[in-house]
Motif scaffolding. Structure first.
Motif, PDB file in Angstrom:
ATOM      1  N   SER A  41       0.835  -1.193   0.000  1.00 18.96           N
ATOM      2  CA  SER A  41       0.000   0.000   0.000  1.00 18.96           C
ATOM      3  C   SER A  41       0.878   1.254   0.000  1.00 18.96           C
ATOM      4  N   LEU A  42       0.802   2.037  -1.075  1.00 20.39           N
ATOM      5  CA  LEU A  42       1.573   3.282  -1.148  1.00 20.39           C
ATOM      6  C   LEU A  42       1.195   4.248  -0.031  1.00 20.39           C
ATOM      7  N   PRO A  43      -0.097   4.483   0.241  1.00 23.30           N
ATOM      8  CA  PRO A  43      -0.424   5.410   1.334  1.00 23.30           C
ATOM      9  C   PRO A  43       0.160   4.957   2.678  1.00 23.30           C
ATOM     10  N   LEU A  44       0.132   3.658   2.949  1.00 23.66           N
ATOM     11  CA  LEU A  44       0.683   3.154   4.205  1.00 23.66           C
ATOM     12  C   LEU A  44       2.179   3.420   4.292  1.00 23.66           C
ATOM     13  N   PHE A  45       2.932   3.074   3.243  1.00 21.43           N
ATOM     14  CA  PHE A  45       4.376   3.288   3.274  1.00 21.43           C
ATOM     15  C   PHE A  45       4.720   4.774   3.268  1.00 21.43           C
ATOM     16  N   LEU A  46       3.933   5.582   2.591  1.00 20.54           N
ATOM     17  CA  LEU A  46       4.177   7.018   2.568  1.00 20.54           C
ATOM     18  C   LEU A  46       3.965   7.630   3.951  1.00 20.54           C
ATOM     19  N   LEU A  47       2.894   7.243   4.616  1.00 21.71           N
ATOM     20  CA  LEU A  47       2.634   7.752   5.969  1.00 21.71           C
ATOM     21  C   LEU A  47       3.668   7.241   6.971  1.00 21.71           C
ATOM     22  N   ASN A  48       4.073   5.967   6.834  1.00 21.90           N
ATOM     23  CA  ASN A  48       5.127   5.441   7.703  1.00 21.90           C
ATOM     24  C   ASN A  48       6.420   6.218   7.514  1.00 21.90           C
ATOM     25  N   PHE A  49       6.799   6.459   6.257  1.00 24.35           N
ATOM     26  CA  PHE A  49       8.017   7.205   5.970  1.00 24.35           C
ATOM     27  C   PHE A  49       7.948   8.607   6.580  1.00 24.35           C
ATOM     28  N   LEU A  50       6.809   9.269   6.427  1.00 18.18           N
ATOM     29  CA  LEU A  50       6.628  10.600   7.006  1.00 18.18           C
ATOM     30  C   LEU A  50       6.773  10.547   8.529  1.00 18.18           C
ATOM     31  N   ALA A  51       6.216   9.517   9.153  1.00 20.53           N
ATOM     32  CA  ALA A  51       6.344   9.363  10.607  1.00 20.53           C
ATOM     33  C   ALA A  51       7.802   9.154  11.008  1.00 20.53           C
ATOM     34  N   TYR A  52       8.541   8.322  10.249  1.00 17.30           N
ATOM     35  CA  TYR A  52       9.958   8.099  10.552  1.00 17.30           C
ATOM     36  C   TYR A  52      10.743   9.402  10.469  1.00 17.30           C
ATOM     37  N   VAL A  53      10.473  10.184   9.431  1.00 17.79           N
ATOM     38  CA  VAL A  53      11.191  11.451   9.235  1.00 17.79           C
ATOM     39  C   VAL A  53      10.880  12.420  10.370  1.00 17.79           C
ATOM     40  N   ILE A  54       9.631  12.513  10.759  1.00 14.70           N
ATOM     41  CA  ILE A  54       9.244  13.430  11.836  1.00 14.70           C
ATOM     42  C   ILE A  54       9.857  12.994  13.167  1.00 14.70           C
ATOM     43  N   TRP A  55       9.837  11.689  13.452  1.00 13.28           N
ATOM     44  CA  TRP A  55      10.448  11.204  14.686  1.00 13.28           C
ATOM     45  C   TRP A  55      11.952  11.466  14.692  1.00 13.28           C
ATOM     46  N   LEU A  56      12.600  11.240  13.553  1.00 14.71           N
ATOM     47  CA  LEU A  56      14.039  11.507  13.470  1.00 14.71           C
ATOM     48  C   LEU A  56      14.315  12.992  13.698  1.00 14.71           C
ATOM     49  N   TRP A  57      13.556  13.830  13.060  1.00 13.31           N
ATOM     50  CA  TRP A  57      13.703  15.278  13.219  1.00 13.31           C
ATOM     51  C   TRP A  57      13.514  15.680  14.684  1.00 13.31           C
ATOM     52  N   TYR A  58      12.471  15.155  15.304  1.00 14.05           N
ATOM     53  CA  TYR A  58      12.202  15.444  16.713  1.00 14.05           C
ATOM     54  C   TYR A  58      13.366  14.979  17.591  1.00 14.05           C
ATOM     55  N   GLY A  59      13.851  13.763  17.343  1.00 12.63           N
ATOM     56  CA  GLY A  59      14.979  13.247  18.110  1.00 12.63           C
ATOM     57  C   GLY A  59      16.213  14.114  17.973  1.00 12.63           C
ATOM     58  N   LEU A  60      16.446  14.608  16.757  1.00 10.33           N
ATOM     59  CA  LEU A  60      17.585  15.497  16.537  1.00 10.33           C
ATOM     60  C   LEU A  60      17.402  16.829  17.268  1.00 10.33           C
ATOM     61  N   LEU A  61      16.177  17.332  17.263  1.00  9.12           N
ATOM     62  CA  LEU A  61      15.904  18.612  17.936  1.00  9.12           C
ATOM     63  C   LEU A  61      16.154  18.539  19.438  1.00  9.12           C
ATOM     64  N   ILE A  62      15.770  17.411  20.037  1.00 10.73           N
ATOM     65  CA  ILE A  62      15.943  17.294  21.491  1.00 10.73           C
ATOM     66  C   ILE A  62      17.207  16.502  21.852  1.00 10.73           C
ATOM     67  N   THR A  63      17.954  16.111  20.848  1.00  9.26           N
ATOM     68  CA  THR A  63      19.204  15.357  21.012  1.00  9.26           C
ATOM     69  C   THR A  63      19.000  14.111  21.876  1.00  9.26           C
ATOM     70  N   ASN A  64      18.078  13.257  21.431  1.00  7.57           N
ATOM     71  CA  ASN A  64      17.752  12.036  22.164  1.00  7.57           C
ATOM     72  C   ASN A  64      18.114  10.829  21.305  1.00  7.57           C
ATOM     73  N   LEU A  65      19.183  10.139  21.682  1.00  2.16           N
ATOM     74  CA  LEU A  65      19.648   8.992  20.897  1.00  2.16           C
ATOM     75  C   LEU A  65      18.645   7.841  20.867  1.00  2.16           C
ATOM     76  N   THR A  66      17.825   7.723  21.903  1.00  2.00           N
ATOM     77  CA  THR A  66      16.808   6.675  21.933  1.00  2.00           C
ATOM     78  C   THR A  66      15.826   6.850  20.779  1.00  2.00           C
ATOM     79  N   ILE A  67      15.591   8.054  20.365  1.00  2.00           N
ATOM     80  CA  ILE A  67      14.703   8.334  19.238  1.00  2.00           C
ATOM     81  C   ILE A  67      15.478   8.346  17.927  1.00  2.00           C
ATOM     82  N   ILE A  68      16.660   8.890  17.940  1.00  2.00           N
ATOM     83  CA  ILE A  68      17.447   9.058  16.717  1.00  2.00           C
ATOM     84  C   ILE A  68      17.894   7.715  16.135  1.00  2.00           C
ATOM     85  N   ILE A  69      18.489   6.861  16.962  1.00  2.00           N
ATOM     86  CA  ILE A  69      19.115   5.624  16.473  1.00  2.00           C
ATOM     87  C   ILE A  69      18.156   4.732  15.690  1.00  2.00           C
ATOM     88  N   PRO A  70      16.971   4.397  16.191  1.00  2.00           N
ATOM     89  CA  PRO A  70      16.116   3.506  15.409  1.00  2.00           C
ATOM     90  C   PRO A  70      15.490   4.166  14.173  1.00  2.00           C
TER      91      PRO A  70
END
Length: 94
Positions: A41-70
């Motif tokens: 499902s393209l919508p599913l993978f697209l939304l998952n990818f967007l979630a991964y990017v947002i979580w990574l961005w958030y982890g970088l903003l707060i400098t939290n390796l628990t969020i960044i690494i995965p």
């Protein structure tokens, strides 16, 4: 940080890395071998990818390796699978 928080954080990293280092690469490899995205499902993978990017961005903003690494491998393999959607879709309808 309490010991319970550290244990939970490590558990989350292990589970997330299992998904991102086993699940996503296996799917990407399967798509590559078949040269097909049939059943995905393209919508599913697209939304998952967007979630991964947002979580990574958030982890970088707060400098939290628990969020960044995965989320680093999740973004990489999510991007590969999205690339496959656009590469293999010429051969079949989404």
């Amino acid at each position: 940080m309490s010991q319970i928080s550290q244990i939970l954080g490590i558990g989350v990293i292990v589970l997330s890395l299992s998904l991102f280092f086993i699940g996503l690469p296996v799917q990407a490899y399967k798509n590559y071998k078949r040269k097909s995205i049939k059943g995905l499902s393209l919508p599913l993978f697209l939304l998952n990818f967007l979630a991964y990017v947002i979580w990574l961005w958030y982890g970088l903003l707060i400098t939290n390796l628990t969020i960044i690494i995965p989320n680093i491998p999740a973004v990489i393999f999510g991007a590969i699978i999205l690339y496959q959607f656009f590469t293999y879709r010429k051969k079949q309808p989404l």
